[in-house]
Each structure stands twice: as C-alpha cells, then as structure tokens.
Write a protein that holds these residues in place. Structure first.
Motif, PDB file in Angstrom:
ATOM      1  N   GLY A 165       0.820  -1.211   0.000  1.00 49.38           N
ATOM      2  CA  GLY A 165       0.000   0.000   0.000  1.00 49.38           C
ATOM      3  C   GLY A 165       0.850   1.255   0.000  1.00 49.38           C
ATOM      4  N   ASP A 166       0.168   2.382  -0.051  1.00 50.23           N
ATOM      5  CA  ASP A 166       0.843   3.668   0.046  1.00 50.23           C
ATOM      6  C   ASP A 166       0.543   4.189   1.457  1.00 50.23           C
ATOM      7  N   PRO A 167       1.508   4.040   2.388  1.00 45.09           N
ATOM      8  CA  PRO A 167       1.228   4.366   3.789  1.00 45.09           C
ATOM      9  C   PRO A 167       0.686   5.779   3.993  1.00 45.09           C
ATOM     10  N   LYS A 168       1.225   6.728   3.239  1.00 43.02           N
ATOM     11  CA  LYS A 168       0.798   8.124   3.410  1.00 43.02           C
ATOM     12  C   LYS A 168      -0.679   8.286   3.050  1.00 43.02           C
ATOM     13  N   HIS A 169      -1.043   7.692   1.919  1.00 41.49           N
ATOM     14  CA  HIS A 169      -2.417   7.791   1.450  1.00 41.49           C
ATOM     15  C   HIS A 169      -3.358   7.024   2.380  1.00 41.49           C
ATOM     16  N   THR A 170      -2.892   5.847   2.846  1.00 36.60           N
ATOM     17  CA  THR A 170      -3.706   5.049   3.770  1.00 36.60           C
ATOM     18  C   THR A 170      -3.970   5.843   5.050  1.00 36.60           C
ATOM     19  N   VAL A 171      -2.937   6.502   5.561  1.00 43.34           N
ATOM     20  CA  VAL A 171      -3.099   7.310   6.773  1.00 43.34           C
ATOM     21  C   VAL A 171      -4.122   8.422   6.534  1.00 43.34           C
ATOM     22  N   GLU A 172      -4.034   9.066   5.369  1.00 43.53           N
ATOM     23  CA  GLU A 172      -4.970  10.145   5.036  1.00 43.53           C
ATOM     24  C   GLU A 172      -6.415   9.639   5.073  1.00 43.53           C
ATOM     25  N   ILE A 173      -6.636   8.477   4.473  1.00 46.53           N
ATOM     26  CA  ILE A 173      -7.980   7.891   4.438  1.00 46.53           C
ATOM     27  C   ILE A 173      -8.425   7.550   5.862  1.00 46.53           C
ATOM     28  N   LEU A 174      -7.499   6.947   6.622  1.00 47.53           N
ATOM     29  CA  LEU A 174      -7.851   6.524   7.983  1.00 47.53           C
ATOM     30  C   LEU A 174      -8.129   7.711   8.907  1.00 47.53           C
ATOM     31  N   GLN A 175      -7.528   8.872   8.615  1.00 50.82           N
ATOM     32  CA  GLN A 175      -7.825  10.066   9.427  1.00 50.82           C
ATOM     33  C   GLN A 175      -9.301  10.425   9.288  1.00 50.82           C
ATOM     34  N   SER A 176      -9.842  10.239   8.095  1.00 51.97           N
ATOM     35  CA  SER A 176     -11.256  10.552   7.888  1.00 51.97           C
ATOM     36  C   SER A 176     -12.139   9.494   8.569  1.00 51.97           C
ATOM     37  N   VAL A 177     -11.681   8.234   8.555  1.00 51.12           N
ATOM     38  CA  VAL A 177     -12.419   7.172   9.269  1.00 51.12           C
ATOM     39  C   VAL A 177     -12.391   7.468  10.774  1.00 51.12           C
ATOM     40  N   LEU A 178     -11.229   7.911  11.251  1.00 47.99           N
ATOM     41  CA  LEU A 178     -11.085   8.249  12.673  1.00 47.99           C
ATOM     42  C   LEU A 178     -12.075   9.351  13.058  1.00 47.99           C
ATOM     43  N   ALA A 179     -12.138  10.388  12.220  1.00 48.16           N
ATOM     44  CA  ALA A 179     -13.055  11.502  12.485  1.00 48.16           C
ATOM     45  C   ALA A 179     -14.498  11.003  12.494  1.00 48.16           C
ATOM     46  N   THR A 180     -14.834  10.129  11.556  1.00 41.89           N
ATOM     47  CA  THR A 180     -16.185   9.564  11.484  1.00 41.89           C
ATOM     48  C   THR A 180     -16.513   8.827  12.782  1.00 41.89           C
ATOM     49  N   GLU A 181     -15.553   8.036  13.270  1.00 43.55           N
ATOM     50  CA  GLU A 181     -15.785   7.270  14.495  1.00 43.55           C
ATOM     51  C   GLU A 181     -15.910   8.181  15.718  1.00 43.55           C
ATOM     52  N   ILE A 182     -15.094   9.235  15.763  1.00 45.63           N
ATOM     53  CA  ILE A 182     -15.183  10.174  16.898  1.00 45.63           C
ATOM     54  C   ILE A 182     -16.565  10.834  16.913  1.00 45.63           C
ATOM     55  N   VAL A 183     -17.022  11.264  15.727  1.00 46.21           N
ATOM     56  CA  VAL A 183     -18.344  11.892  15.630  1.00 46.21           C
ATOM     57  C   VAL A 183     -19.422  10.900  16.079  1.00 46.21           C
ATOM     58  N   CYS A 184     -19.255   9.622  15.722  1.00 48.49           N
ATOM     59  CA  CYS A 184     -20.227   8.594  16.130  1.00 48.49           C
ATOM     60  C   CYS A 184     -20.220   8.410  17.651  1.00 48.49           C
ATOM     61  N   VAL A 185     -19.033   8.423  18.258  1.00 46.99           N
ATOM     62  CA  VAL A 185     -18.939   8.310  19.722  1.00 46.99           C
ATOM     63  C   VAL A 185     -19.707   9.473  20.356  1.00 46.99           C
ATOM     64  N   LEU A 186     -19.445  10.692  19.846  1.00 48.86           N
ATOM     65  CA  LEU A 186     -20.064  11.892  20.420  1.00 48.86           C
ATOM     66  C   LEU A 186     -21.584  11.870  20.250  1.00 48.86           C
ATOM     67  N   ARG A 187     -22.031  11.506  19.047  1.00 46.14           N
ATOM     68  CA  ARG A 187     -23.472  11.519  18.765  1.00 46.14           C
ATOM     69  C   ARG A 187     -24.206  10.504  19.635  1.00 46.14           C
ATOM     70  N   TYR A 188     -23.698   9.271  19.677  1.00 51.93           N
ATOM     71  CA  TYR A 188     -24.364   8.236  20.476  1.00 51.93           C
ATOM     72  C   TYR A 188     -24.311   8.553  21.978  1.00 51.93           C
ATOM     73  N   THR A 189     -23.182   9.126  22.421  1.00 42.99           N
ATOM     74  CA  THR A 189     -23.066   9.478  23.846  1.00 42.99           C
ATOM     75  C   THR A 189     -24.102  10.540  24.188  1.00 42.99           C
ATOM     76  N   MET A 190     -24.186  11.567  23.321  1.00 42.28           N
ATOM     77  CA  MET A 190     -25.147  12.645  23.551  1.00 42.28           C
ATOM     78  C   MET A 190     -26.566  12.074  23.576  1.00 42.28           C
ATOM     79  N   HIS A 191     -26.889  11.220  22.615  1.00 45.69           N
ATOM     80  CA  HIS A 191     -28.234  10.640  22.534  1.00 45.69           C
ATOM     81  C   HIS A 191     -28.541   9.761  23.753  1.00 45.69           C
ATOM     82  N   SER A 192     -27.521   9.044  24.233  1.00 45.45           N
ATOM     83  CA  SER A 192     -27.760   8.146  25.371  1.00 45.45           C
ATOM     84  C   SER A 192     -28.129   8.930  26.621  1.00 45.45           C
TER      85      SER A 192
END
Ligand SMILES: [Fe+2]
Ligand SMILES: [Fe+2]
Length: 191
Positions: free
Chosen positions: A38-65
């Motif tokens: 793979g291309d580690p730099k590009h993979t990291v870039e993609i995973l940063q967006s996945v990370l942000a998505t997961e953080i937003v999901c943690v926040l949203r579900y926590t708030m809703h709970s």
C-alpha cells in the motif's frame, strides 16, 4: 589458500553489514516492511477521515444516550450507550493503525465535522435520534464497504480492520432500524 579464505569471509561480512544497515533503516518504519504494497501516506490520510467519522459517532451516540427521553426510552438509551462504546473501540483501532503506519492520529476537535463522513445531529426527539443514527450508520456502511474493497490485498491488515468495523456498523444500522420499527410501527427505509 589464505587469500581465498579471506575472499570467502569478506562478502559474508559485507552482507551482514548491509542487512544490519537495512534493518536499522527499516526500524524507523515500524510495521511497514518492504513487502507492504500500500501507500502508507495515502492510507493514513484515508484513515484520518475514518477516525473523524468514528469520533463523531462516539459523540453523537453518547449525547443521545443522555438526551433521549420519552416512553420506553430506557432501552433505547442503553442501546445508544452500547453503540457509543463500540464506536469508541473502532476509534481506538483506527488510531492504532494510523500509528502503525507512521502517522499521527488526528484527534483535533477543530475541523472534526468536516473530516468526518457522518454528521453530528442531535435530533429533537427519540424518533429523530434513531433516524439520525440510522442515516449515519448507513453512510458509514457504504463508505467502509468501499474502503475495504479499496485496500484489498495491498494492505490486508487495514482491509481486515475495515471489514470488522463494517460488520459492526451493519449491526448498528439493523439495531436502529428495529428500534425505529418498534417505535414508529413502520420502517423508514426498505430493508
Ligand atoms: Fe464505528
Ligand atoms: Fe456504528
């Protein structure tokens, strides 16, 4: 004769030296060994967006709970809290993978919403919250399915991680869909 022996020994030593130098150079690359396709730099870039998505999901579900109110909201609150916990597990796994690939996981709250694929929506009532979560899960499922396919055999570890997260998001979407049906009596989206 002694000359030949010396010649035999010399290249061997050179090889060891080269190997050691290579190993030393590779040390800085951590888990990225020479056969990483793979291309580690590009993979990291993609995973940063996945990370942000997961953080937003943690926040949203926590708030809703915490914010969920109304008839039979206790079971829904518990479900939201359970999802928040699982989203946090995803967040940690993605952050660890970014680190393995030589990146620095981006937990900066600034710009978080724009790095994320899913949105942070509070929802004014229980049904709206369930709908918002179902929409977010469906976005994640689509996005992650594409990513798992993209990483393919070039990066089997990242692919496996994305497939694991994907299967949990599919369960989450199913849970939200079931909650919606039990609270509204009809499905919002065809299964
Ligand atoms: Fe997740
Ligand atoms: Fe999820």
């Amino acid at each position: 004769m002694p000359d030949t022996a010396a010649n035999d020994v010399k290249p061997f030593l050179t090889d060891v030296k080269a190997l050691r130098n290579q190993a030393r150079k590779n040390l800085a690359q951590g888990a990225i060994t020479p056969n990483y396709k793979g291309d580690p730099k590009h993979t990291v870039e993609i995973l940063q967006s996945v990370l942000a998505t997961e953080i937003v999901c943690v926040l949203r579900y926590t708030m809703h709970s915490i914010a969920a109110t109304g008839i039979s909201s206790d079971a829904v609150k518990a479900e939201f809290a359970e999802h928040a916990k699982e989203e946090q597990e995803h967040m940690m796994a993605v952050a660890e993978r970014i680190t393995q690939l030589g990146g620095e996981p981006n937990f900066n709250p600034e710009g978080l919403a724009s790095r994320s694929a899913s949105q942070y929506s509070t929802g004014s009532n229980l049904i709206d919250m369930i709908k918002e979560n179902l929409i977010a899960e469906r976005i994640a499922v689509e996005h992650y399915r594409e990513l798992a396919r993209y990483f393919g055999e070039d990066d089997p570890s990242t692919k496996r991680m994305m497939e694991w997260i994907l299967s949990v998001e599919e369960e989450h979407a199913d849970d939200m869909h079931d909650l919606l049906v039990s609270h509204e009596g009809k499905p919002m989206l065809a299964k």
